[in-house]
Design a protein around this motif. Structure first.
Motif, PDB file in Angstrom:
ATOM      1  N   UNK A 117       0.819  -1.197   0.000  1.00 59.24           N
ATOM      2  CA  UNK A 117       0.000   0.000   0.000  1.00 59.24           C
ATOM      3  C   UNK A 117       0.854   1.248   0.000  1.00 59.24           C
ATOM      4  N   UNK A 118       0.249   2.367   0.305  1.00 59.04           N
ATOM      5  CA  UNK A 118       0.953   3.641   0.270  1.00 59.04           C
ATOM      6  C   UNK A 118       2.059   3.721   1.320  1.00 59.04           C
ATOM      7  N   UNK A 119       1.959   2.921   2.380  1.00 60.04           N
ATOM      8  CA  UNK A 119       2.998   2.941   3.409  1.00 60.04           C
ATOM      9  C   UNK A 119       4.067   1.864   3.187  1.00 60.04           C
ATOM     10  N   UNK A 120       3.980   1.107   2.100  1.00 64.65           N
ATOM     11  CA  UNK A 120       5.014   0.124   1.779  1.00 64.65           C
ATOM     12  C   UNK A 120       6.342   0.824   1.524  1.00 64.65           C
ATOM     13  N   UNK A 121       7.436   0.108   1.736  1.00 65.94           N
ATOM     14  CA  UNK A 121       8.769   0.645   1.509  1.00 65.94           C
ATOM     15  C   UNK A 121       9.409  -0.100   0.343  1.00 65.94           C
ATOM     16  N   UNK A 122      10.236   0.570  -0.472  1.00 63.42           N
ATOM     17  CA  UNK A 122      10.730  -0.052  -1.713  1.00 63.42           C
ATOM     18  C   UNK A 122      11.413  -1.406  -1.523  1.00 63.42           C
ATOM     19  N   UNK A 123      12.096  -1.606  -0.395  1.00 61.79           N
ATOM     20  CA  UNK A 123      12.793  -2.875  -0.175  1.00 61.79           C
ATOM     21  C   UNK A 123      11.821  -4.050  -0.046  1.00 61.79           C
ATOM     22  N   UNK A 124      10.553  -3.788   0.271  1.00 61.28           N
ATOM     23  CA  UNK A 124       9.574  -4.875   0.364  1.00 61.28           C
ATOM     24  C   UNK A 124       9.346  -5.522  -0.993  1.00 61.28           C
ATOM     25  N   UNK A 125       9.513  -4.750  -2.054  1.00 57.88           N
ATOM     26  CA  UNK A 125       9.562  -5.287  -3.394  1.00 57.88           C
ATOM     27  C   UNK A 125       8.273  -5.924  -3.872  1.00 57.88           C
ATOM     28  N   UNK A 126       8.409  -6.646  -4.966  1.00 58.24           N
ATOM     29  CA  UNK A 126       7.237  -7.271  -5.585  1.00 58.24           C
ATOM     30  C   UNK A 126       6.661  -8.378  -4.706  1.00 58.24           C
ATOM     31  N   UNK A 127       7.500  -9.024  -3.909  1.00 58.17           N
ATOM     32  CA  UNK A 127       6.980 -10.123  -3.106  1.00 58.17           C
ATOM     33  C   UNK A 127       6.067  -9.627  -1.997  1.00 58.17           C
ATOM     34  N   UNK A 128       6.145  -8.338  -1.683  1.00 56.68           N
ATOM     35  CA  UNK A 128       5.214  -7.780  -0.708  1.00 56.68           C
ATOM     36  C   UNK A 128       5.567  -8.186   0.711  1.00 56.68           C
ATOM     37  N   UNK A 129       4.580  -8.274   1.554  1.00 53.05           N
ATOM     38  CA  UNK A 129       4.807  -8.652   2.950  1.00 53.05           C
ATOM     39  C   UNK A 129       4.905 -10.168   2.999  1.00 53.05           C
ATOM     40  N   UNK A 130       6.130 -10.677   3.071  1.00 52.11           N
ATOM     41  CA  UNK A 130       6.364 -12.092   2.796  1.00 52.11           C
ATOM     42  C   UNK A 130       6.437 -12.982   4.032  1.00 52.11           C
ATOM     43  N   UNK A 131       6.346 -12.420   5.221  1.00 47.28           N
ATOM     44  CA  UNK A 131       6.201 -13.207   6.455  1.00 47.28           C
ATOM     45  C   UNK A 131       5.908 -12.218   7.571  1.00 47.28           C
ATOM     46  N   UNK A 132       5.458 -12.736   8.716  1.00 45.25           N
ATOM     47  CA  UNK A 132       5.152 -11.853   9.836  1.00 45.25           C
ATOM     48  C   UNK A 132       5.257 -12.649  11.123  1.00 45.25           C
ATOM     49  N   UNK A 179      17.274  -9.739  -3.209  1.00 40.11           N
ATOM     50  CA  UNK A 179      17.521  -9.486  -1.803  1.00 40.11           C
ATOM     51  C   UNK A 179      16.301  -9.893  -1.004  1.00 40.11           C
ATOM     52  N   UNK A 180      16.552 -10.448   0.164  1.00 35.48           N
ATOM     53  CA  UNK A 180      15.484 -10.909   1.054  1.00 35.48           C
ATOM     54  C   UNK A 180      15.692 -10.189   2.378  1.00 35.48           C
ATOM     55  N   UNK A 181      14.805  -9.244   2.694  1.00 29.44           N
ATOM     56  CA  UNK A 181      15.005  -8.331   3.797  1.00 29.44           C
ATOM     57  C   UNK A 181      13.909  -8.479   4.849  1.00 29.44           C
ATOM     58  N   UNK A 182      14.190  -7.939   6.043  1.00 33.17           N
ATOM     59  CA  UNK A 182      13.179  -7.861   7.094  1.00 33.17           C
ATOM     60  C   UNK A 182      13.113  -6.432   7.625  1.00 33.17           C
ATOM     61  N   UNK A 183      11.937  -6.083   8.148  1.00 35.26           N
ATOM     62  CA  UNK A 183      11.735  -4.804   8.800  1.00 35.26           C
ATOM     63  C   UNK A 183      10.874  -4.994  10.035  1.00 35.26           C
ATOM     64  N   UNK A 232       7.754   0.749  10.833  1.00 33.75           N
ATOM     65  CA  UNK A 232       8.723   1.729  11.306  1.00 33.75           C
ATOM     66  C   UNK A 232       9.411   2.373  10.111  1.00 33.75           C
ATOM     67  N   UNK A 233      10.065   3.515  10.348  1.00 33.57           N
ATOM     68  CA  UNK A 233      10.593   4.288   9.223  1.00 33.57           C
ATOM     69  C   UNK A 233      11.982   3.805   8.809  1.00 33.57           C
ATOM     70  N   UNK A 234      12.581   4.535   7.863  1.00 33.20           N
ATOM     71  CA  UNK A 234      13.844   4.103   7.258  1.00 33.20           C
ATOM     72  C   UNK A 234      15.030   4.250   8.187  1.00 33.20           C
ATOM     73  N   UNK A 235      14.866   4.862   9.370  1.00 35.87           N
ATOM     74  CA  UNK A 235      15.956   4.847  10.345  1.00 35.87           C
ATOM     75  C   UNK A 235      16.109   3.469  10.980  1.00 35.87           C
TER      76      UNK A 235
END
Length: 578
Positions: A372-387, A419-423, A437-440
């Motif tokens: 959505x509008x609050x997604x961050x670019x690193x989340x990428x096409x795979x979207x929210x891929x685990x939680x 790349x496979x990232x977590x936030x 959370x933000x990019x910091x």
């Protein structure tokens, strides 16, 4: 859900923007862990290390060559495999920092020295009289290829200090009469791997000792309950209640006589129980994916957004007195990489109250995170891929993941990197609303700069948080640890660099690719049980394994002190900036 493919990109990060770094040309394929299948073909001679601060190490897979440094062996020529080398102290190659190495030989020997090859950087080189015996003999993470030279020494004590400056390594000692014929072992340059820390090899104070486990899968094709599961299993979670283990793996169900890829689309969440984490009984299906492919390339409501379902995480909500289940649903496209896209996290509740309601049935309560509008670019096409949510004080934090990042939103929906990232996301209560959370903070790269998948968080006896996760494959074009990893945190926000658990040192290695741990279950007496998914590349079916590890309380306390000192230092630095 995981999909690895292609010799593509390593990812670096600056704030919230993903920087694409091209990898050097593709590295030649080498059989995984070939070093474990042979003993050194050059028999060793005995020797003594006469200089303090120079411990021995095994010239074998996972061996760390330099004290205090992460560079480790990931490929080794069979001639060297299992020999005893000497671990140089950190900083040895900077002149004057350490005493030169002294070795004592009881008989005439040939000392095997490794020299790194790189025209752009100065490394030590062999002197006259050294015999070149192996080229491209080792793959050492983060370092160039290695040539091995044999240097003859008579019996007695000798100083080992080749002329010049820079790295070199002592890889073993063989008898003087051992014939050594030159060979190019053809092992790849180690700079395609980022250095990483292997527990118990980096230093002699591991947090976890590997106790052991079954030398074969605990849930395997053909066992009762596996009927209708064509492709085996992947990640999920496991909990223990009143002496019974409850496991919720992703079942790669697929269909008979349909290609293996469909195993990853037609998935379902199973509920399995066991009295010992070894003998498992399937109880029910919690959720079943539709297995329907998308109609469009973008994140469009016309598409079935539950084409594949993965990564079920049961968490008990004490206030509601019910189990909450968090799980991932994907849109699946036949042709676009990644095929599993635009992930959404659903929350479900058990209809039966109390701790015994773990087996469900469960009722969906809606989506808690999505693109959505609050997604961050690193989340990428795979979207929210685990939680995975965990409580910190009076609030909740949740690890969420993404993959196939966008450099900018102009790259949406198909121009992706690797790349496979977590936030981290935050909420006042388990139900949400959950706020990224933000990019910091995001993405969290302190564990690994570009690969962490499916972290599951729990608390250790001294209050530290621990996350266990999939450390990524050494295969499919990726050069990652191929082990499950862990990271520690004092506050739930700041996480330590990953360490990886070499369970194959105590469990017969039946897998080629290590996948996902399903959690860390305390058993008492500092012992913990881990059930994990892994892959035998010769087979379509992906089984489940089990291992136990033992916590070292003294090391745990030391880790806590280190994290506290780091927090104080970071706080002082931040205050100084203000």
């Amino acid at each position: 859900m995981k999909k690895y493919s292609g010799f593509t990109f390593l990812i670096g990060l600056a704030a919230a923007v993903v920087t694409f770094i091209p990898v050097k040309k593709a590295i030649a394929a080498v059989p995984l862990n070939q070093v474990q299948q042979v003993k050194a073909t050059w028999p060793a001679a005995t020797f003594q290390i006469r200089t303090p601060g120079y411990p021995a190490f095994k010239t074998a897979d996972m061996g760390h060559l330099f004290a205090g440094q992460k560079n480790c062996i990931v490929r080794v020529a069979p001639e060297l495999n299992g020999l005893t080398g000497v671990k140089m102290p950190a900083g040895f190659y900077e002149k004057g920092e350490d005493q030169p190495l002294k070795l004592k030989f009881k008989e005439p020997v040939k000392l095997l020295l490794g020299f790194f090859q790189d025209k752009a950087k100065t490394f030590r080189q062999p002197g006259s009289g050294a015999q070149l015996v192996l080229d491209s003999a080792l793959t050492v993470t983060g370092l160039p290829s290695v040539k091995v030279y044999a240097v003859a020494y008579p019996a007695g004590t000798h100083t080992i200090n080749p002329a010049g400056s820079g790295l070199f390594t002592v890889l073993g000692v063989v008898k003087a009469n051992q014939p050594l014929t030159f060979r190019n072992a053809g092992l790849p340059d180690g700079r395609g791997w980022e250095p990483f820390i292997v527990e118990g090899f980096y230093d002699n104070k591991p947090l976890f000792d590997i106790v052991g486990g079954p030398d074969k899968p605990v849930v395997e094709e053909g066992m009762p309950g596996t009927e209708g599961i064509q492709g085996g299993f992947e990640g999920g979670a496991m909990v223990k209640i009143k002496g019974t283990y409850h496991m919720f793996p992703t079942e790669r169900a697929g269909e008979k006589e349909v290609e293996a890829y469909y195993d990853r689309v037609k998935t379902r969440i199973g509920h399995w129980t066991s009295p010992d984490a070894i003998n498992w009984t399937r109880q029910s299906t919690i959720y079943q994916a539709s297995g329907t492919y998308a109609l469009t390339e973008d994140d469009n409501p016309m598409n079935d957004r539950r084409g594949a379902i993965w990564s079920y995480m049961p968490i008990f909500n004490e206030e509601a007195n019910r189990w909450y289940g968090y799980y991932l649903a994907y849109t699946v496209h036949k042709e676009i990489e990644p095929n599993h896209s635009f992930g959404r996290i659903w929350r479900a509740e058990s209809t039966i109250p109390g701790i015994d309601g773990i087996g469900g049935p469960y009722t969906d309560k809606g989506i808690i995170m999505e693109p959505g509008l609050d997604s961050q670019p690193w989340e990428g096409r795979q979207g929210v891929a685990s939680f995975f949510p965990y409580k910190v004080g009076e609030e909740w934090l949740g690890f969420y993941s993404g993959a196939y990042p966008f450099k900018t939103w102009a790259d949406y929906p198909k121009k992706t990197g690797k790349g496979w990232f977590i936030g981290l996301a935050k909420a006042d209560k388990m139900e949400g609303p959950w706020t990224r959370l933000d990019s910091t903070v995001n993405p969290v790269t302190s564990m690994h700069p570009w690969f962490i998948e499916n972290p599951i968080v729990s608390k250790l006896p001294n209050g530290l948080y621990i996350a266990v996760f999939d450390g990524g494959p050494d295969g499919w074009g990726h050069h990652l640890p191929n082990m499950m990893g862990y990271s520690l945190s004092k506050d739930g926000y700041t996480w330590s660099e990953a360490r990886y658990l070499p369970i194959e040192t105590k469990v017969k290695k039946w897998w080629d690719i290590m996948r996902t741990p399903l959690g860390l279950i305390p058993e008492g007496n500092n012992v913990y049980t881990i059930v994990y998914a892994a892959i035998d590349l010769k087979r379509r079916y992906h089984p489940m394994g089990m291992v136990q590890v033992k916590l070292n309380p003294a090391v745990l306390d030391m880790k806590k002190q280190e994290l506290e000192k780091t927090a104080i230092l970071t706080g002082a630095q931040n205050q100084a900036k203000k």
